[in-house]
Scaffold this active site. Structure first.
Site, PDB file in Angstrom:
ATOM      1  N   GLY A 148       0.709  -1.214  -0.013  1.00  0.00           N
ATOM      2  CA  GLY A 148      -0.044  -0.116   0.064  1.00  0.00           C
ATOM      3  C   GLY A 148       0.766   1.284  -0.014  1.00  0.00           C
ATOM      4  CB  CYS A 149       0.057   4.574  -0.985  1.00  0.00           C
ATOM      5  SG  CYS A 149      -1.750   5.073  -0.175  1.00  0.00           S
ATOM      6  CE1 TYR A 150      -1.399   8.126   4.267  1.00  0.00           C
ATOM      7  CE2 TYR A 150      -3.190   6.677   4.113  1.00  0.00           C
ATOM      8  CZ  TYR A 150      -2.614   8.142   4.219  1.00  0.00           C
ATOM      9  OH  TYR A 150      -3.309   8.867   4.056  1.00  0.00           O
TER      10      TYR A 150
END
Lengths: 345, 345, 345, 345
Positions: A148-150
């Site tokens: 995921g991005c975070y």
């Protein structure tokens, strides 16, 4: 040429895959699927692709996908896990940008996503696609779960601190902020321009689905249990994640030593850039590029280390990292198709 | 490899030249000058260039510049005309992104820029770098004047209408709007975020310096005198120009015929994209790319034709078009270094 | 105290009515209706109203509404015309912010809105609520149709030119641009932040529903048929409309004379502000206020007059103007509740 | 009527004072000074004030200022401390919005502001204008130091936790983010629209001048030494501060108990709004208003309490709070002139 299929290409990670892959020297785009937009030319939905991508969206066709060397899933969660098992059996390599195969514990996944996992048998085989930590396992992955991005920004930011065992693992804090494209291309009032612009807020403080993914990743890095407080925020920008990470030093180590450790750890990483001490990376310095920029601080010389980490959520936080993993999986130069200068200003 | 120098690289057109040229397969960057920032690494000023450009800003050195095959001037007006004459004598080819050599009439230039032109002798020799109108002359240019941003969008938008002599040349209107990067990287209160954001305004209605340049260009295209009302506006976006052009039909010609004429006129142009009838191009569909997108309308079937034209002011409106001209001047493929997909979202 | 009901208060014009009316010295808010949000406290949907408005949304109740002195409709089109006839019979005064009663010709309305008008009998009685043109008729209106946002800016901008018969009525142009709140609070992909931000586009060029409303208004002002080309654009701002109006002079009249005529025409208007010659009004100069600011130009002393007009689309373009009309209808000071300074910066 | 003078009214806190004071029922604006803009009508610089403020900027005149009941200083630091001593002697009450009198320790002030304090004798007498903590002392203040924007949000957010001694005072964290208007109306490249928009960054991590002010305030509240890590960030919005505060519980206390304590502590505060548990305040919910909204969280039921605090940096963070203090100092209703609904959307 590697034959590539994309499932679910109407969202922002889909168009970003196309932006990158359409210029990748070793890739042949074979199919891009979308049930809702089947028949539409991709470039009619995304006019930036006019002249670069000639494909039309098609209804997903297993035989066509099985004929690909690799299939990217740029779908909401709970889609890939329906289709992937069959494709895996047929020998296709899979790069899933959704959350379906990121968490190894099916029960934990169920608790956060509110539904049972339908392909728990594949979880063990799925490789978490953070090249900076997992490159060797990525090479041979048949099923790759793109982070995921975070989680990408937080793990890259904490990694050397944890590997060196310099900080209190029980009280890590990640204060993160994301551009609105992270919410995807869905018609929701909360993401309307008139709701988001000229404003700022935290969200999901009670619990965001990226928390278990991040904690699993940090546990792997630290080889011990890590405790993270994670607070995401929404920035009125389109692209970009900025994570401000706080850790308390337990070791007697200077900021210069920490800086040196970061520089060394990432010296050979093509997409991690450790800035000089005292820097404040802007998200726009990575807009459109696959780079994660990091900067270290130790305010007032006290005990708290602050790490600043920026990525483009759609590139290093999604489609770019997925292509980076593809390059590793197929033995290509890791920067192939990704040697992009960020758009600034 | 073509040896390239850049004079005045600290502004936005400078960094944009570097973004493009650093990936250009036939270019070797030799020097980038800035008196004020001499000694500073370019990547320290523009962190997006870290890992892509190793140069430092240097004080301009005529001998070093004279050793280049081509020198770009990315300077405010009134700088190039001081230095260019000497470099021209020494055989260097010049691509000037400033306004110094765009207007052939030195007196007209003086009136709009409020100072005498110091190199009027070169004006005749300067070639106006709009490839879609002037490609043949560009090939052999030694001194190339890259068009302004507004003028590019307005000329490309009106060109087929004027060449076909279908509209009243005495009452053209260009209602244009530009992103704030068009104002350059100068410390002015008017361009502060807190002055510009969440607002919109016209400016320079009484007379903008691009007016004489546009009228000269439209005159050349129409081979007759053209009368334009030009009203620029400031949009709270970083990049992008949108021109809404109004012309009154004097010929009995259908919108479909006009559309066909536009498509044919630009069929072989690598960087002009005529959209299907009924389209509304967004500026973001060209962000970071060298493309101009056009769309035609004839509201209510009445007599007024509306042309919508979008470009990225820093690319097709400045640095990208300058590189396009360089490619033409040096016999390279016109898309070399410019085959960039716009960043969307 | 005037007892006020609001039908359909969940949209942006609804919350704006509440912002204004909650501080209006002569108003008692009696009811605000919403079928979808019945039971919810208004301040839970719009936290800016916490401490200012205690009401909850309720299901529309004709008896309760009939008990009001005036009922505002802040609904999509095709809602008011279902309910208004009954309320009119029961003696309630109506201020409709939707399009249902703006156009006097039911057939024309049907053509643009794609459905039959169900209360054509009321169209004759409806008063168009542009105070600067229609104040006397507004006083006694039982059914008031509040003008659209674009139409307000365009009519106020052209009014003195047309009343003086100084321009060619057959070729007026309104190049308008609106903030995104004008699209309302509806879940549409086109209005997502990630679709709108850092971009600009025209829309509805072939025909926007405000065109017949504007032309009807301009016809009334000019007392002759007027021909308008109207091109709306979308600005990445929340509030604000900027109209750039073009008209060709047919009379031999100086810009100073025109300026004087504008100043005189609007001298006693509390909410129209004619700026000094040479001005460029920003939309933010009216943000949150009920003011329309105008500025006049005559580029290059040629024949085209350019009028710049700015309003806040949610105030003078909707809820503020509706309250202004209410003040007139009930004999209150016209500025009651509307003496608001725009929020700048 | 209270006679009010404003020194240094050309900045954003100056215009904001005028927006509020021009509608304040008990205030007569007597003078607004600016050396650089003397002679200019205030409304020419800030067109939103047209029709609301008739004053012109004047050169500061001690006699005129001495004739006021209260003089606001809306100046950069190091200006008030030059002029205030004389006005204090002449009996004028002073409300200083700058940093000159916020820190009681002259040496500490000097260290952070890089110059000697020239009126150290007044520091003891200066009253820190945070009404929620200091209301009684504010009543009689002759010299009032209005708090900084970040400090207001951080102190209001931590206050009940510290007063109840529930958290570890040695490891507080304030992760704050501010709109760009906080940087003032100064021509700096860093604050250009094209530098700030569509981006996000931390700044001043090594040490921001608000740190000593905040720590002094938290010390006063806790009656013990407090240790804060403070990291400010820049948001591409005009107005608004969002502080995300982290504290570790040392007491065995539930989130519901903490919530109750916050609600009780602020029950009679006109400008602090404690939201229900689970809320995420947006900065726009306070835009233009004097309110601070707070929300509490305890992620995963672990030991870290997260407080979210939002204010408008120009209102509760500057001019609004200054007027609130004036109201207290002059025995007026505390909400006089400040009963403003935030502008949303």
């Amino acid at each position: 040429m590697i034959k590539v299929g994309i499932v679910g290409g109407t969202g922002y990670t889909g168009v970003e895959l196309l932006r990158i892959l359409s210029k990748h020297p070793q890739v042949q785009l074979v199919a891009i699927t979308s049930r809702s937009e089947a028949g539409l030319a991709v470039a009619d939905l995304y006019p930036n692709l006019r002249g670069h991508v000639d494909l039309r969206f098609t209804v997903p066709d297993h035989d066509q996908l099985a004929d690909c060397d690799v299939v990217f899933f740029a779908t909401p969660h709970n889609v890939a896990m329906q289709t992937v098992p069959d494709l895996i059996k047929r020998g296709v390599r899979i790069i899933d940008l959704s959350a379906d195969f990121r968490i190894r514990d099916a029960e934990l996944w169920s608790r956060w996503y509110g539904e049972p996992h339908t392909a728990p048998g594949l979880l063990k085989q799925a490789v978490y696609g953070l090249p900076e930590f997992n490159r060797e396992r990525i090479r041979d992955a048949q099923l790759l779960a793109a982070p995921g991005c975070y989680p990408t920004s937080v793990q890259l930011g904490f990694l050397p601190l944890l590997e060196n065992n310099w900080v209190d693992r029980s009280r890590l804090i990640a204060n993160s902020a994301s551009g609105v494209s992270g919410a995807g291309r869905q018609a929701k009032i909360d993401n309307l321009f008139a709701e988001v612009n000229d404003s700022f807020k935290a969200y999901g403080v009670a619990g965001h689905r990226h928390l278990p993914e991040i904690e699993q990743g940090l546990n792997d890095i630290a080889r011990e249990t890590v405790n993270l407080t994670f607070v995401p925020h929404l920035i009125p920008i389109v692209r970009g994640i900025h994570s401000t990470l706080y850790a308390e030093l337990t070791a007697d180590v200077s900021l210069e030593t920490i800086q040196a450790a970061y520089e060394e750890r990432y010296a050979n990483e093509p997409f991690v850039d450790v800035l000089p001490l005292g820097s404040h990376p802007q998200t726009r310095s990575v807009k459109g590029s696959n780079v994660c920029r990091l900067a270290l601080h130790r305010p007032q010389g006290r005990n708290t280390v602050v790490v600043l980490a920026v990525i483009d959520n759609l590139v290093k936080g999604a489609s770019g990292q997925a292509v980076q993993c593809m390059n590793i999986m197929f033995g290509l130069p890791e920067k192939a198709g990704l040697d992009i200068v960020a758009l600034l200003p």
